[in-house]
Design a protein around this motif. Structure first.
Motif, PDB file in Angstrom:
ATOM      1  N   ALA A 161      33.761  15.152  26.762  1.00  0.00           N
ATOM      2  CA  ALA A 161      34.107  16.479  26.222  1.00  0.00           C
ATOM      3  C   ALA A 161      33.748  17.565  27.233  1.00  0.00           C
ATOM      4  O   ALA A 161      34.504  18.529  27.435  1.00  0.00           O
ATOM      5  CB  ALA A 161      33.366  16.718  24.901  1.00  0.00           C
ATOM      6  N   THR A 162      32.616  17.421  27.888  1.00  0.00           N
ATOM      7  CA  THR A 162      32.213  18.397  28.908  1.00  0.00           C
ATOM      8  C   THR A 162      33.218  18.393  30.050  1.00  0.00           C
ATOM      9  O   THR A 162      33.669  19.455  30.514  1.00  0.00           O
ATOM     10  CB  THR A 162      30.796  18.075  29.440  1.00  0.00           C
ATOM     11  OG1 THR A 162      29.902  18.079  28.327  1.00  0.00           O
ATOM     12  CG2 THR A 162      30.330  19.079  30.472  1.00  0.00           C
ATOM     13  N   ALA A 163      33.614  17.192  30.488  1.00  0.00           N
ATOM     14  CA  ALA A 163      34.568  17.082  31.603  1.00  0.00           C
ATOM     15  C   ALA A 163      35.916  17.699  31.236  1.00  0.00           C
ATOM     16  O   ALA A 163      36.535  18.386  32.056  1.00  0.00           O
ATOM     17  CB  ALA A 163      34.752  15.615  31.978  1.00  0.00           C
ATOM     18  N   GLY A 219      28.657  11.300  38.245  1.00  0.00           N
ATOM     19  CA  GLY A 219      27.962  10.567  37.191  1.00  0.00           C
ATOM     20  C   GLY A 219      28.768  10.651  35.904  1.00  0.00           C
ATOM     21  O   GLY A 219      29.998  10.589  35.914  1.00  0.00           O
ATOM     22  N   HIS A 220      28.060  10.847  34.795  1.00  0.00           N
ATOM     23  CA  HIS A 220      28.729  10.851  33.482  1.00  0.00           C
ATOM     24  C   HIS A 220      29.894  11.824  33.419  1.00  0.00           C
ATOM     25  O   HIS A 220      31.002  11.459  33.061  1.00  0.00           O
ATOM     26  CB  HIS A 220      27.712  11.190  32.383  1.00  0.00           C
ATOM     27  CG  HIS A 220      26.798  10.055  32.086  1.00  0.00           C
ATOM     28  ND1 HIS A 220      25.542   9.947  32.637  1.00  0.00           N
ATOM     29  CD2 HIS A 220      26.963   8.956  31.322  1.00  0.00           C
ATOM     30  CE1 HIS A 220      24.979   8.827  32.214  1.00  0.00           C
ATOM     31  NE2 HIS A 220      25.819   8.215  31.414  1.00  0.00           N
ATOM     32  N   VAL A 221      29.649  13.087  33.758  1.00  0.00           N
ATOM     33  CA  VAL A 221      30.711  14.095  33.648  1.00  0.00           C
ATOM     34  C   VAL A 221      31.674  14.003  34.831  1.00  0.00           C
ATOM     35  O   VAL A 221      32.901  14.013  34.668  1.00  0.00           O
ATOM     36  CB  VAL A 221      30.122  15.523  33.569  1.00  0.00           C
ATOM     37  CG1 VAL A 221      31.243  16.548  33.424  1.00  0.00           C
ATOM     38  CG2 VAL A 221      29.147  15.650  32.408  1.00  0.00           C
ATOM     39  N   GLY A 222      31.111  13.884  36.046  1.00  0.00           N
ATOM     40  CA  GLY A 222      31.927  13.875  37.256  1.00  0.00           C
ATOM     41  C   GLY A 222      32.999  12.795  37.241  1.00  0.00           C
ATOM     42  O   GLY A 222      34.133  13.010  37.676  1.00  0.00           O
ATOM     43  N   THR A 247      31.235  12.984  46.388  1.00  0.00           N
ATOM     44  CA  THR A 247      29.971  12.510  46.944  1.00  0.00           C
ATOM     45  C   THR A 247      29.003  12.202  45.820  1.00  0.00           C
ATOM     46  O   THR A 247      29.101  12.762  44.709  1.00  0.00           O
ATOM     47  CB  THR A 247      29.342  13.544  47.909  1.00  0.00           C
ATOM     48  OG1 THR A 247      28.321  12.890  48.655  1.00  0.00           O
ATOM     49  CG2 THR A 247      28.737  14.740  47.181  1.00  0.00           C
ATOM     50  N   ASP A 248      28.070  11.298  46.115  1.00  0.00           N
ATOM     51  CA  ASP A 248      26.998  10.994  45.160  1.00  0.00           C
ATOM     52  C   ASP A 248      25.899  10.287  45.943  1.00  0.00           C
ATOM     53  O   ASP A 248      26.168   9.686  46.987  1.00  0.00           O
ATOM     54  CB  ASP A 248      27.513  10.089  44.030  1.00  0.00           C
ATOM     55  CG  ASP A 248      26.655  10.202  42.787  1.00  0.00           C
ATOM     56  OD1 ASP A 248      27.100  10.783  41.784  1.00  0.00           O
ATOM     57  OD2 ASP A 248      25.489   9.730  42.810  1.00  0.00           O
ATOM     58  N   ILE A 249      24.674  10.366  45.428  1.00  0.00           N
ATOM     59  CA  ILE A 249      23.591   9.643  46.104  1.00  0.00           C
ATOM     60  C   ILE A 249      23.496   8.210  45.570  1.00  0.00           C
ATOM     61  O   ILE A 249      22.744   7.402  46.090  1.00  0.00           O
ATOM     62  CB  ILE A 249      22.228  10.368  45.952  1.00  0.00           C
ATOM     63  CG1 ILE A 249      21.956  10.673  44.479  1.00  0.00           C
ATOM     64  CG2 ILE A 249      22.160  11.633  46.792  1.00  0.00           C
ATOM     65  CD1 ILE A 249      20.536  11.123  44.193  1.00  0.00           C
ATOM     66  N   PRO A 276      30.554  21.570  41.562  1.00  0.00           N
ATOM     67  CA  PRO A 276      29.191  21.036  41.517  1.00  0.00           C
ATOM     68  C   PRO A 276      28.927  20.385  40.158  1.00  0.00           C
ATOM     69  O   PRO A 276      29.017  21.057  39.124  1.00  0.00           O
ATOM     70  CB  PRO A 276      28.315  22.279  41.713  1.00  0.00           C
ATOM     71  CG  PRO A 276      29.176  23.452  41.384  1.00  0.00           C
ATOM     72  CD  PRO A 276      30.596  23.037  41.566  1.00  0.00           C
ATOM     73  N   SER A 277      28.629  19.110  40.157  1.00  0.00           N
ATOM     74  CA  SER A 277      28.446  18.387  38.890  1.00  0.00           C
ATOM     75  C   SER A 277      27.262  17.438  38.971  1.00  0.00           C
ATOM     76  O   SER A 277      27.272  16.328  38.425  1.00  0.00           O
ATOM     77  CB  SER A 277      29.725  17.617  38.544  1.00  0.00           C
ATOM     78  OG  SER A 277      30.827  18.507  38.513  1.00  0.00           O
ATOM     79  N   ALA A 278      26.232  17.878  39.710  1.00  0.00           N
ATOM     80  CA  ALA A 278      25.032  17.046  39.845  1.00  0.00           C
ATOM     81  C   ALA A 278      23.785  17.863  39.526  1.00  0.00           C
ATOM     82  O   ALA A 278      23.147  17.666  38.493  1.00  0.00           O
ATOM     83  CB  ALA A 278      24.945  16.476  41.255  1.00  0.00           C
ATOM     84  N   LEU A 279      23.486  18.814  40.415  1.00  0.00           N
ATOM     85  CA  LEU A 279      22.213  19.543  40.324  1.00  0.00           C
ATOM     86  C   LEU A 279      22.424  21.036  40.196  1.00  0.00           C
ATOM     87  O   LEU A 279      23.520  21.531  40.479  1.00  0.00           O
ATOM     88  CB  LEU A 279      21.405  19.374  41.628  1.00  0.00           C
ATOM     89  CG  LEU A 279      21.574  18.201  42.502  1.00  0.00           C
ATOM     90  CD1 LEU A 279      21.382  18.606  43.941  1.00  0.00           C
ATOM     91  CD2 LEU A 279      20.537  17.201  42.085  1.00  0.00           C
ATOM     92  N   GLY A 292      32.482  23.745  38.191  1.00  0.00           N
ATOM     93  CA  GLY A 292      31.962  22.395  37.967  1.00  0.00           C
ATOM     94  C   GLY A 292      31.124  22.330  36.704  1.00  0.00           C
ATOM     95  O   GLY A 292      31.019  23.314  35.959  1.00  0.00           O
ATOM     96  N   ALA A 293      30.499  21.163  36.485  1.00  0.00           N
ATOM     97  CA  ALA A 293      29.773  20.931  35.232  1.00  0.00           C
ATOM     98  C   ALA A 293      28.296  21.301  35.297  1.00  0.00           C
ATOM     99  O   ALA A 293      27.657  21.490  34.260  1.00  0.00           O
ATOM    100  CB  ALA A 293      29.879  19.454  34.871  1.00  0.00           C
ATOM    101  N   ALA A 294      27.738  21.387  36.494  1.00  0.00           N
ATOM    102  CA  ALA A 294      26.282  21.538  36.613  1.00  0.00           C
ATOM    103  C   ALA A 294      25.773  22.818  35.946  1.00  0.00           C
ATOM    104  O   ALA A 294      26.477  23.823  35.883  1.00  0.00           O
ATOM    105  CB  ALA A 294      25.884  21.527  38.084  1.00  0.00           C
ATOM    106  N   ASN A 295      24.540  22.737  35.457  1.00  0.00           N
ATOM    107  CA  ASN A 295      23.865  23.910  34.891  1.00  0.00           C
ATOM    108  C   ASN A 295      23.155  24.668  36.000  1.00  0.00           C
ATOM    109  O   ASN A 295      22.742  24.073  36.992  1.00  0.00           O
ATOM    110  CB  ASN A 295      22.801  23.453  33.880  1.00  0.00           C
ATOM    111  CG  ASN A 295      23.415  23.115  32.533  1.00  0.00           C
ATOM    112  OD1 ASN A 295      24.194  23.893  31.983  1.00  0.00           O
ATOM    113  ND2 ASN A 295      23.078  21.950  32.007  1.00  0.00           N
ATOM    114  N   ASN A 296      22.983  25.959  35.809  1.00  0.00           N
ATOM    115  CA  ASN A 296      22.228  26.797  36.762  1.00  0.00           C
ATOM    116  C   ASN A 296      22.696  26.625  38.207  1.00  0.00           C
ATOM    117  O   ASN A 296      21.900  26.373  39.109  1.00  0.00           O
ATOM    118  CB  ASN A 296      20.719  26.510  36.676  1.00  0.00           C
ATOM    119  CG  ASN A 296      20.219  26.619  35.263  1.00  0.00           C
ATOM    120  OD1 ASN A 296      20.611  27.525  34.533  1.00  0.00           O
ATOM    121  ND2 ASN A 296      19.388  25.685  34.842  1.00  0.00           N
TER     122      ASN A 296
END
Ligand code: NAD
Length: 352
Positions: free
Chosen positions: A145-147, A178-181, A198-200, A232-235, A254-258
Protein backbone atom coordinates in the motif's frame (compact mmCIF):
# COMPACT_ATOMS: atom_id res chain seq x y z
CA UNK A 1 13.13 19.86 31.14
CA UNK A 2 13.99 19.53 27.46
CA UNK A 3 11.06 17.18 27.14
CA UNK A 4 8.55 19.51 28.83
CA UNK A 5 9.75 22.41 26.67
CA UNK A 6 9.09 20.28 23.62
CA UNK A 7 5.67 19.32 25.04
CA UNK A 8 4.52 22.91 25.35
CA UNK A 9 6.32 24.29 22.28
CA UNK A 10 4.44 21.92 19.95
CA UNK A 11 1.16 22.01 21.86
CA UNK A 12 0.75 18.34 22.77
CA UNK A 13 -2.50 17.21 24.35
CA UNK A 14 -1.45 14.34 26.57
CA UNK A 15 1.47 12.26 27.72
CA UNK A 16 0.80 9.02 29.54
CA UNK A 17 3.45 7.12 31.46
CA UNK A 18 2.48 3.49 31.94
CA UNK A 19 4.05 1.05 34.38
CA UNK A 20 3.21 -2.50 35.36
CA UNK A 21 5.98 -4.11 37.35
CA UNK A 22 4.56 -7.65 37.28
CA UNK A 23 4.75 -7.85 33.48
CA UNK A 24 7.79 -5.55 33.21
CA UNK A 25 5.86 -3.02 31.15
CA UNK A 26 7.22 0.49 30.98
CA UNK A 27 5.60 2.49 28.18
CA UNK A 28 4.86 6.00 27.03
CA UNK A 29 1.76 7.00 25.08
CA UNK A 30 1.99 10.43 23.49
CA UNK A 31 -1.08 12.11 22.02
CA UNK A 32 -0.23 15.16 19.98
CA UNK A 33 -3.52 16.32 18.51
CA UNK A 34 -7.03 14.90 18.22
CA UNK A 35 -8.64 17.78 16.30
CA UNK A 36 -9.50 15.55 13.36
CA UNK A 37 -10.19 12.34 15.26
CA UNK A 38 -8.63 9.73 17.53
CA UNK A 39 -4.84 9.67 17.58
CA UNK A 40 -3.60 6.70 15.56
CA UNK A 41 0.01 5.59 15.68
CA UNK A 42 2.02 2.42 16.16
CA UNK A 43 3.61 1.07 19.32
CA UNK A 44 7.38 0.89 18.98
CA UNK A 45 9.40 -1.44 21.21
CA UNK A 46 12.97 -0.35 21.78
CA UNK A 47 15.68 -0.43 24.41
CA UNK A 48 16.22 3.32 24.70
CA UNK A 49 19.42 4.72 26.17
CA UNK A 50 17.34 6.73 28.66
CA UNK A 51 13.70 7.28 29.60
CA UNK A 52 14.00 10.86 28.41
CA UNK A 53 15.09 9.64 24.94
CA UNK A 54 12.04 7.38 24.86
CA UNK A 55 9.66 10.19 25.79
CA UNK A 56 11.15 12.55 23.22
CA UNK A 57 10.94 9.88 20.54
CA UNK A 58 7.27 9.22 21.37
CA UNK A 59 6.50 12.94 21.30
CA UNK A 60 8.25 13.56 17.97
CA UNK A 61 6.72 10.53 16.31
CA UNK A 62 3.23 11.44 17.59
CA UNK A 63 3.47 14.92 16.10
CA UNK A 64 4.63 13.43 12.81
CA UNK A 65 1.50 11.27 12.77
CA UNK A 66 -0.73 14.34 13.24
CA UNK A 67 0.67 15.89 10.06
CA UNK A 68 0.66 12.66 8.11
CA UNK A 69 -3.00 11.88 8.89
CA UNK A 70 -4.13 15.47 8.32
CA UNK A 71 -2.34 15.78 4.97
CA UNK A 72 -3.70 12.40 3.86
CA UNK A 73 -7.24 13.66 4.41
CA UNK A 74 -7.92 11.15 7.19
CA UNK A 75 -10.16 11.91 10.13
CA UNK A 76 -7.49 10.91 12.57
CA UNK A 77 -5.15 12.64 14.93
CA UNK A 78 -1.54 11.90 15.81
CA UNK A 79 -0.26 9.65 18.55
CA UNK A 80 2.46 7.11 19.18
CA UNK A 81 3.47 4.68 21.89
CA UNK A 82 6.89 3.44 22.85
CA UNK A 83 7.46 0.40 25.02
CA UNK A 84 10.79 0.70 26.78
CA UNK A 85 12.02 -2.88 26.68
CA UNK A 86 14.15 -4.89 24.32
CA UNK A 87 12.02 -6.96 21.93
CA UNK A 88 13.51 -10.06 23.66
CA UNK A 89 11.42 -9.36 26.75
CA UNK A 90 8.09 -9.75 24.96
CA UNK A 91 5.31 -11.67 26.67
CA UNK A 92 1.55 -12.05 26.50
CA UNK A 93 1.31 -10.43 29.92
CA UNK A 94 3.30 -7.37 28.83
CA UNK A 95 1.21 -6.67 25.72
CA UNK A 96 -2.04 -7.27 27.59
CA UNK A 97 -0.92 -4.81 30.27
CA UNK A 98 -0.18 -2.31 27.49
CA UNK A 99 -3.62 -3.05 25.98
CA UNK A 100 -5.27 -2.14 29.28
CA UNK A 101 -3.59 1.25 29.27
CA UNK A 102 -4.73 1.82 25.68
CA UNK A 103 -8.28 0.85 26.70
CA UNK A 104 -8.15 3.27 29.64
CA UNK A 105 -7.86 6.14 27.14
CA UNK A 106 -11.32 5.29 25.78
CA UNK A 107 -10.42 5.57 22.12
CA UNK A 108 -8.43 8.80 22.26
CA UNK A 109 -5.46 6.69 21.11
CA UNK A 110 -5.51 3.74 18.69
CA UNK A 111 -2.41 1.57 18.55
CA UNK A 112 -0.85 -0.61 15.84
CA UNK A 113 2.33 -2.57 15.18
CA UNK A 114 5.56 -0.68 14.57
CA UNK A 115 9.32 -1.21 14.80
CA UNK A 116 9.91 -4.05 17.28
CA UNK A 117 6.28 -5.18 17.54
CA UNK A 118 4.35 -7.71 15.45
CA UNK A 119 0.86 -8.78 14.45
CA UNK A 120 1.01 -11.45 17.19
CA UNK A 121 1.79 -8.80 19.82
CA UNK A 122 -1.20 -6.77 18.64
CA UNK A 123 -3.37 -9.88 19.00
CA UNK A 124 -2.55 -9.80 22.74
CA UNK A 125 -3.31 -6.08 22.87
CA UNK A 126 -6.64 -6.81 21.16
CA UNK A 127 -7.60 -9.14 24.07
CA UNK A 128 -7.79 -6.05 26.28
CA UNK A 129 -8.92 -3.27 23.93
CA UNK A 130 -10.72 -2.68 20.67
CA UNK A 131 -8.53 0.34 20.01
CA UNK A 132 -5.93 -1.51 17.97
CA UNK A 133 -5.36 -1.98 14.22
CA UNK A 134 -2.94 -4.18 12.29
CA UNK A 135 -4.15 -7.48 13.75
CA UNK A 136 -4.42 -10.71 11.73
CA UNK A 137 -7.33 -10.81 9.25
CA UNK A 138 -6.84 -7.07 8.99
CA UNK A 139 -4.95 -5.04 6.42
CA UNK A 140 -1.70 -7.05 6.75
CA UNK A 141 1.72 -5.91 5.49
CA UNK A 142 1.48 -2.15 4.74
CA UNK A 143 4.39 -2.13 2.25
CA UNK A 144 2.43 -2.79 -0.98
CA UNK A 145 0.00 0.00 0.00
CA UNK A 146 2.87 2.37 0.79
CA UNK A 147 4.54 1.56 -2.54
CA UNK A 148 1.30 2.15 -4.43
CA UNK A 149 0.96 5.58 -2.82
CA UNK A 150 4.58 6.48 -3.60
CA UNK A 151 3.97 5.50 -7.23
CA UNK A 152 0.88 7.76 -7.44
CA UNK A 153 2.87 10.56 -5.84
CA UNK A 154 5.75 10.04 -8.25
CA UNK A 155 3.34 10.35 -11.18
CA UNK A 156 1.92 13.60 -9.81
CA UNK A 157 5.45 14.96 -9.51
CA UNK A 158 6.22 13.88 -13.10
CA UNK A 159 3.09 15.68 -14.29
CA UNK A 160 4.38 18.86 -12.67
CA UNK A 161 7.94 18.53 -13.99
CA UNK A 162 7.31 17.14 -17.46
CA UNK A 163 3.67 17.95 -18.25
CA UNK A 164 2.76 14.25 -18.36
CA UNK A 165 2.39 11.79 -15.52
CA UNK A 166 3.65 8.85 -17.54
CA UNK A 167 6.83 7.25 -16.21
CA UNK A 168 7.51 5.54 -19.53
CA UNK A 169 11.16 6.06 -20.42
CA UNK A 170 11.86 7.91 -17.17
CA UNK A 171 14.95 6.84 -15.22
CA UNK A 172 14.11 6.13 -11.60
CA UNK A 173 16.92 5.53 -9.08
CA UNK A 174 15.68 3.58 -6.05
CA UNK A 175 17.76 3.58 -2.87
CA UNK A 176 16.73 0.55 -0.80
CA UNK A 177 14.74 -2.24 -2.39
CA UNK A 178 13.34 -3.83 0.75
CA UNK A 179 9.65 -4.22 1.57
CA UNK A 180 8.45 -1.00 -0.07
CA UNK A 181 11.22 -0.57 -2.65
CA UNK A 182 10.54 -3.97 -4.18
CA UNK A 183 6.88 -3.17 -4.91
CA UNK A 184 7.78 0.33 -6.04
CA UNK A 185 10.22 -1.08 -8.63
CA UNK A 186 7.45 -3.32 -9.95
CA UNK A 187 5.09 -0.37 -10.50
CA UNK A 188 7.77 1.66 -12.26
CA UNK A 189 8.88 -1.24 -14.46
CA UNK A 190 5.28 -2.08 -15.41
CA UNK A 191 4.85 1.46 -16.70
CA UNK A 192 8.02 1.31 -18.79
CA UNK A 193 10.31 3.26 -16.45
CA UNK A 194 14.02 2.45 -16.39
CA UNK A 195 15.36 1.41 -13.01
CA UNK A 196 18.68 1.98 -11.29
CA UNK A 197 18.72 0.30 -7.88
CA UNK A 198 20.94 -0.16 -4.87
CA UNK A 199 20.81 -1.97 -1.55
CA UNK A 200 23.27 -3.12 1.08
CA UNK A 201 21.54 -6.49 1.20
CA UNK A 202 22.47 -8.80 -1.70
CA UNK A 203 19.27 -10.83 -1.15
CA UNK A 204 17.12 -7.76 -1.79
CA UNK A 205 19.03 -7.10 -5.03
CA UNK A 206 18.65 -10.72 -6.12
CA UNK A 207 14.90 -10.60 -5.52
CA UNK A 208 14.39 -7.50 -7.66
CA UNK A 209 16.80 -8.32 -10.48
CA UNK A 210 15.38 -11.85 -10.65
CA UNK A 211 12.04 -10.36 -11.70
CA UNK A 212 12.74 -6.96 -13.24
CA UNK A 213 15.36 -5.42 -15.53
CA UNK A 214 17.35 -2.98 -13.38
CA UNK A 215 20.86 -1.57 -13.36
CA UNK A 216 22.55 -2.12 -10.01
CA UNK A 217 24.96 0.43 -8.53
CA UNK A 218 26.94 0.52 -5.27
CA UNK A 219 25.16 2.15 -2.31
CA UNK A 220 27.44 5.19 -2.27
CA UNK A 221 26.94 5.76 -6.02
CA UNK A 222 23.17 6.19 -5.98
CA UNK A 223 23.18 9.93 -5.14
CA UNK A 224 25.30 10.83 -8.16
CA UNK A 225 23.59 8.79 -10.87
CA UNK A 226 21.93 10.78 -13.63
CA UNK A 227 18.20 10.13 -13.36
CA UNK A 228 14.82 11.81 -13.64
CA UNK A 229 13.57 10.66 -10.24
CA UNK A 230 15.51 9.73 -7.12
CA UNK A 231 13.42 7.51 -4.82
CA UNK A 232 14.98 7.25 -1.34
CA UNK A 233 13.37 4.17 0.20
CA UNK A 234 15.85 3.03 2.83
CA UNK A 235 17.02 5.57 5.40
CA UNK A 236 16.33 9.07 6.62
CA UNK A 237 18.51 12.20 6.34
CA UNK A 238 19.70 11.28 2.84
CA UNK A 239 19.27 14.84 1.58
CA UNK A 240 21.99 16.71 3.42
CA UNK A 241 24.81 19.19 2.76
CA UNK A 242 26.99 16.47 1.22
CA UNK A 243 24.46 14.66 -0.99
CA UNK A 244 23.00 17.95 -2.23
CA UNK A 245 26.22 18.49 -4.17
CA UNK A 246 25.93 15.07 -5.81
CA UNK A 247 22.25 14.83 -6.78
CA UNK A 248 21.55 14.81 -10.53
CA UNK A 249 17.79 14.36 -10.59
CA UNK A 250 14.75 16.51 -11.36
CA UNK A 251 12.52 14.99 -8.69
CA UNK A 252 12.91 13.34 -5.28
CA UNK A 253 10.00 11.03 -4.50
CA UNK A 254 10.44 7.94 -2.34
CA UNK A 255 9.12 6.01 0.65
CA UNK A 256 11.69 6.86 3.32
CA UNK A 257 10.74 8.88 6.40
CA UNK A 258 12.62 12.06 7.35
CA UNK A 259 14.35 12.34 3.96
CA UNK A 260 15.59 15.89 4.65
CA UNK A 261 18.30 16.02 7.29
CA UNK A 262 16.98 19.43 8.21
CA UNK A 263 13.96 21.53 7.09
CA UNK A 264 16.36 24.02 5.47
CA UNK A 265 17.36 21.38 2.91
CA UNK A 266 13.89 21.81 1.39
CA UNK A 267 14.76 25.42 0.58
CA UNK A 268 18.14 24.36 -0.85
CA UNK A 269 16.47 21.77 -3.10
CA UNK A 270 14.11 24.47 -4.39
CA UNK A 271 17.09 26.70 -5.19
CA UNK A 272 18.67 23.84 -7.11
CA UNK A 273 15.45 23.34 -9.09
CA UNK A 274 14.82 19.85 -7.69
CA UNK A 275 11.18 19.12 -6.95
CA UNK A 276 10.79 17.36 -3.60
CA UNK A 277 7.75 15.22 -2.67
CA UNK A 278 7.44 15.60 1.12
CA UNK A 279 7.90 12.22 2.80
CA UNK A 280 4.86 12.21 5.07
CA UNK A 281 2.53 13.02 2.17
CA UNK A 282 3.90 10.57 -0.38
CA UNK A 283 4.45 7.64 2.01
CA UNK A 284 0.99 7.74 3.64
CA UNK A 285 -0.36 4.72 1.71
CA UNK A 286 0.35 2.32 4.58
CA UNK A 287 -1.42 4.59 7.07
CA UNK A 288 -4.44 5.03 4.78
CA UNK A 289 -4.59 1.26 4.41
CA UNK A 290 -4.41 0.46 8.13
CA UNK A 291 -6.87 3.26 8.96
CA UNK A 292 -9.44 1.53 6.76
CA UNK A 293 -9.53 -1.28 9.34
CA UNK A 294 -11.44 1.06 11.62
CA UNK A 295 -14.45 0.63 9.28
CA UNK A 296 -13.90 -3.13 8.82
CA UNK A 297 -11.10 -3.61 6.30
CA UNK A 298 -11.95 -3.50 2.60
CA UNK A 299 -8.86 -3.66 0.39
CA UNK A 300 -10.58 -2.26 -2.69
CA UNK A 301 -11.87 0.77 -0.78
CA UNK A 302 -8.52 1.31 0.96
CA UNK A 303 -6.54 1.14 -2.28
CA UNK A 304 -8.98 3.54 -3.94
CA UNK A 305 -8.32 6.03 -1.12
CA UNK A 306 -4.57 5.71 -1.68
CA UNK A 307 -5.09 7.30 -5.12
CA UNK A 308 -5.74 10.53 -3.17
CA UNK A 309 -1.98 10.87 -2.70
CA UNK A 310 -1.83 11.99 -6.34
CA UNK A 311 -4.26 14.83 -5.61
CA UNK A 312 -2.60 15.71 -2.33
CA UNK A 313 0.76 16.09 -4.02
CA UNK A 314 -0.80 18.31 -6.69
CA UNK A 315 -2.41 20.42 -3.96
CA UNK A 316 0.81 21.01 -2.09
CA UNK A 317 2.69 21.77 -5.29
CA UNK A 318 0.09 24.44 -6.02
CA UNK A 319 0.55 25.93 -2.51
CA UNK A 320 4.32 25.88 -2.97
CA UNK A 321 4.10 27.68 -6.32
CA UNK A 322 1.50 30.22 -5.25
CA UNK A 323 3.30 31.20 -2.05
CA UNK A 324 6.83 30.67 -3.36
CA UNK A 325 7.73 28.33 -0.52
CA UNK A 326 9.53 24.96 -0.48
CA UNK A 327 7.31 21.89 -0.80
CA UNK A 328 8.15 20.59 2.69
CA UNK A 329 6.82 23.83 4.18
CA UNK A 330 3.79 23.73 1.85
CA UNK A 331 3.00 20.22 3.11
CA UNK A 332 3.04 21.41 6.72
CA UNK A 333 0.74 24.28 5.81
CA UNK A 334 -1.66 21.98 3.97
CA UNK A 335 -1.97 19.80 7.08
CA UNK A 336 -2.26 22.76 9.47
CA UNK A 337 -4.91 24.50 7.37
CA UNK A 338 -7.05 21.37 7.27
CA UNK A 339 -6.83 21.03 11.06
CA UNK A 340 -7.64 24.67 11.55
CA UNK A 341 -10.67 24.68 9.23
CA UNK A 342 -12.16 21.46 10.57
CA UNK A 343 -11.23 22.32 14.15
CA UNK A 344 -13.31 25.46 13.81
CA UNK A 345 -16.49 23.65 12.71
CA UNK A 346 -16.09 21.36 15.70
CA UNK A 347 -16.78 24.36 17.90
CA UNK A 348 -20.34 24.55 16.56
CA UNK A 349 -22.43 23.66 19.58
CA UNK A 350 -24.83 20.76 19.18
CA UNK A 351 -27.54 20.57 21.81
CA UNK A 352 -27.79 16.81 22.17
P1 NAD B 1 12.98 -2.39 4.73
O1 NAD B 1 13.88 -2.51 5.90
O2 NAD B 1 12.20 -3.56 4.29
O3 NAD B 1 13.81 -1.89 3.44
C1 NAD B 1 14.86 -0.99 3.50
C2 NAD B 1 15.95 -1.51 2.57
O4 NAD B 1 16.98 -0.54 2.53
C3 NAD B 1 16.57 -2.82 3.02
O5 NAD B 1 16.57 -3.76 1.97
C4 NAD B 1 17.98 -2.41 3.44
O6 NAD B 1 18.95 -3.45 3.19
C5 NAD B 1 18.23 -1.21 2.57
N1 NAD B 1 19.25 -0.30 3.05
C6 NAD B 1 19.55 0.02 4.32
N2 NAD B 1 20.59 0.89 4.35
C7 NAD B 1 20.90 1.14 3.06
C8 NAD B 1 21.88 1.96 2.44
N3 NAD B 1 22.74 2.70 3.14
N4 NAD B 1 21.92 1.99 1.08
C9 NAD B 1 21.08 1.23 0.34
N5 NAD B 1 20.15 0.42 0.90
C10 NAD B 1 20.07 0.38 2.22
O7 NAD B 1 12.04 -1.14 5.03
P2 NAD B 1 10.69 -0.74 4.27
O8 NAD B 1 9.55 -1.20 5.05
O9 NAD B 1 10.81 -1.08 2.85
O10 NAD B 1 10.75 0.86 4.46
C11 NAD B 1 11.63 1.64 3.69
C12 NAD B 1 11.54 3.09 4.13
O11 NAD B 1 10.20 3.55 3.97
C13 NAD B 1 11.89 3.34 5.59
O12 NAD B 1 12.49 4.59 5.70
C14 NAD B 1 10.53 3.37 6.28
O13 NAD B 1 10.56 4.15 7.45
C15 NAD B 1 9.69 4.04 5.21
N6 NAD B 1 8.27 3.72 5.28
C16 NAD B 1 7.85 2.43 5.18
C17 NAD B 1 6.49 2.14 5.23
C18 NAD B 1 6.00 0.72 5.09
O14 NAD B 1 4.81 0.53 4.82
N7 NAD B 1 6.84 -0.28 5.24
C19 NAD B 1 5.54 3.19 5.39
C20 NAD B 1 6.00 4.51 5.46
C21 NAD B 1 7.37 4.76 5.41
Amino acid sequence: MKMLDHFSKYDYEQLVLCQDQTSGLKAIIAIHNTTLGPALGGARMWNYASDEDAILDALRLARGMTYKAAAAGLNLGGGKAVIINSPQSKSEQLFRAFGRYVESLNGRYITAEDVGTSVQDMEYVRMETRYVTGVSNGSGDPSPATALGVWYGMKAMAQEAYGSDSLEGKVVAVQGIGHVGYYLCKHVAKEGGKLIVTDINPEAIKRVTGEIVAEVVKPEEIYGVGCHIFAPSALGAVVNDITLQQLKCDIIAGAANNVLEDERHGELLMQKGILYAPDFVINAGGLINVADELQGYNKERAYKKIEMIYTNIKKLLAISKERQIPTNIAANLMAEERMEKLGRIRNIYLNK
